[in-house]
Every structure is written in C-alpha cells, then in structure tokens.
Design a protein around this motif. Structure first.
Motif, short mmCIF file in Angstrom:
data_model
loop_
_atom_site.label_atom_id
_atom_site.label_comp_id
_atom_site.label_asym_id
_atom_site.label_seq_id
_atom_site.Cartn_x
_atom_site.Cartn_y
_atom_site.Cartn_z
N LEU A 153 -1.17 5.61 6.98
CA LEU A 153 -0.31 4.64 6.31
C LEU A 153 1.16 4.97 6.54
O LEU A 153 1.98 4.08 6.80
CB LEU A 153 -0.62 4.60 4.80
CG LEU A 153 0.26 3.69 3.94
CD1 LEU A 153 0.21 2.24 4.42
CD2 LEU A 153 -0.17 3.79 2.47
N PHE A 154 1.51 6.24 6.48
CA PHE A 154 2.89 6.64 6.73
C PHE A 154 3.31 6.24 8.14
O PHE A 154 4.38 5.64 8.33
CB PHE A 154 3.08 8.16 6.54
CG PHE A 154 4.50 8.58 6.77
CD1 PHE A 154 5.42 8.51 5.75
CD2 PHE A 154 4.93 9.00 8.02
CE1 PHE A 154 6.75 8.86 5.95
CE2 PHE A 154 6.25 9.35 8.24
CZ PHE A 154 7.16 9.28 7.20
N GLU A 155 2.47 6.55 9.13
CA GLU A 155 2.82 6.23 10.53
C GLU A 155 2.94 4.73 10.74
O GLU A 155 3.85 4.28 11.44
CB GLU A 155 1.80 6.85 11.48
CG GLU A 155 1.85 8.37 11.53
CD GLU A 155 3.21 8.93 11.95
OE1 GLU A 155 3.91 8.30 12.78
OE2 GLU A 155 3.59 10.00 11.43
N GLY B 68 11.02 2.14 11.24
CA GLY B 68 11.84 3.12 11.94
C GLY B 68 12.22 4.24 10.97
O GLY B 68 11.95 4.17 9.77
N THR B 69 12.86 5.25 11.50
CA THR B 69 13.20 6.43 10.70
C THR B 69 14.16 6.10 9.56
O THR B 69 13.93 6.46 8.40
CB THR B 69 13.79 7.53 11.60
OG1 THR B 69 12.83 7.85 12.60
CG2 THR B 69 14.14 8.77 10.81
N ALA C 1 1.73 10.85 -2.89
CA ALA C 1 1.55 11.24 -1.48
C ALA C 1 1.22 9.98 -0.69
O ALA C 1 0.81 8.97 -1.26
CB ALA C 1 0.42 12.26 -1.35
N VAL C 2 1.38 10.08 0.63
CA VAL C 2 1.07 8.95 1.50
C VAL C 2 0.16 9.46 2.61
O VAL C 2 0.53 10.40 3.32
CB VAL C 2 2.35 8.33 2.10
CG1 VAL C 2 2.02 7.17 3.02
CG2 VAL C 2 3.31 7.89 1.00
N ALA D 239 0.83 -1.21 0.00
CA ALA D 239 0.00 0.00 0.00
C ALA D 239 0.87 1.26 0.00
O ALA D 239 0.55 2.24 -0.69
CB ALA D 239 -0.94 -0.01 1.20
N TYR D 240 1.96 1.24 0.75
CA TYR D 240 2.86 2.39 0.80
C TYR D 240 3.48 2.67 -0.57
O TYR D 240 3.47 3.80 -1.06
CB TYR D 240 3.95 2.14 1.85
CG TYR D 240 4.88 3.31 2.07
CD1 TYR D 240 4.50 4.37 2.88
CD2 TYR D 240 6.13 3.36 1.46
CE1 TYR D 240 5.36 5.46 3.08
CE2 TYR D 240 6.99 4.43 1.66
CZ TYR D 240 6.59 5.48 2.48
OH TYR D 240 7.43 6.55 2.67
#
Length: 184
Positions: A140-142, A149-150, A135-136, A125-126
């Motif tokens: 979904l981004f979180e 992780g970052t 765009a996200v 999905a990402y």
C-alpha cells in the motif's frame, strides 16, 4: 460555518485577545477569510493557534496534493475521528473538488475500498491504515508513493497528521458546526 463550544471561550473578534496577540488573529483571519472552527478555541493560546494556522495554510493551500486528494484525505480523517465539524465543513469542498460520490459514501459508511476507482481506493486505505493500524503495509505504501511521489506522500501523510490534530481539538472542546445535519 462558524462553530461553537461551551467548553472554552470561542474567540470571534480580535479584541477578545490582548493587543500583543492581534497579529495571530489577523494571520488566521487573513488566510481563511475569518476565524472559525478549531481556531476559535485554539486562539485561547494565541502562539499555538498561530503556529497551527501557519502549518494549515501550507497543508490546505500550497501542498503538492490536488484539491480532490486533499479533501478525500480530510474526509477520511474526519470519519475516523467521528469529527462532525470537519465532515460538515469539508464534505461540500470535496464534492466541489471532484471527489466521487461513491468514495465519499464509502468513507462515510466505513465501507471497504475495493470497489472504489483509483486513486480514491488507495488514498482511503492509506489514511485508514495510518490511523487504525499505526503502520502502512509495504504494498500500500509503494502504491501510494508511486501515485504521489516522494514529496506528495510526505504532504499526504502530514495532511493526515494535521487534520487528526484538528479533529482532536474539535472533539475535545466540542466545537460543533452552526449548520448541517449530523452525518452519522
């Protein structure tokens, strides 16, 4: 899987390049075992081939992503670009890395991700969101960032970009695999 194209010369030997560019060829061949696929045409501009090869070495062999995560991202990019070479090259690698067959089939069929197990559901999905919507969505981004992780989400997003670039090269120059049926 060597690859071939009728649009540009396909560089397969280092002596097809000027002597002062052999180093670019050698680096690509050393990290990948040989020159093939997009690098056969990218070597028509040795400096860009070298820079892309250097980035690709990190993305493919050194990033924070597991093999299964990376290969699922690559397959999703390949399908979104209808890039047959990338698909044929990476589908067996995805299976070897442990990507679930249901996830591979969903990517191939452009099916919804709701039925996939995690993390495959949100990884696909990402990638689709980045490529289809540019765009996200925040949720979904979180979810993806919580998983990776970052540094990992940065590597994942850069992997999307890297394989998108390769898909553009492969599709524009019509690089086709020597073997393997068309998946679509």
């Amino acid at each position: 899987m060597q690859g071939d194209t009728d649009r540009l010369p396909f560089i397969t030997e280092r002596d097809q390049l000027p002597e002062d560019q052999h180093e670019q060829y050698d680096r690509i061949a050393d990290t990948r075992g040989r020159v093939r696929g997009p690098f056969g045409v990218l070597l028509n501009s040795p400096p860009i081939a070298g820079r892309i090869g250097h980035l690709g070495s990190y993305v493919r062999f050194e990033s924070e992503l597991s093999g299964a995560e990376r290969e699922l991202i690559i397959l999703t990019v390949a399908r979104e670009f209808d890039c047959r070479f990338e698909w044929v090259a990476h589908e067996p690698l995805a299976r070897e890395a442990g990507v679930d067959g249901a996830a591979i089939d969903a990517v191939l069929d452009r099916a919804p991700t709701d039925e996939l197990s995690e993390p495959a559901s949100f990884i696909v999905a990402y990638v689709r969101s980045v490529l289809r919507d540019n765009a996200v969505p925040t949720a979904l981004f979180e979810r993806t960032k919580d998983h990776f992780g970052t540094r990992g989400i940065t590597d994942a997003t850069a992997t999307i970009g890297y394989y998108s670039m390769l898909a553009c090269v492969i599709n524009a120059f019509e690089v086709v695999p020597e073997e393997g049926p068309s998946p679509w």
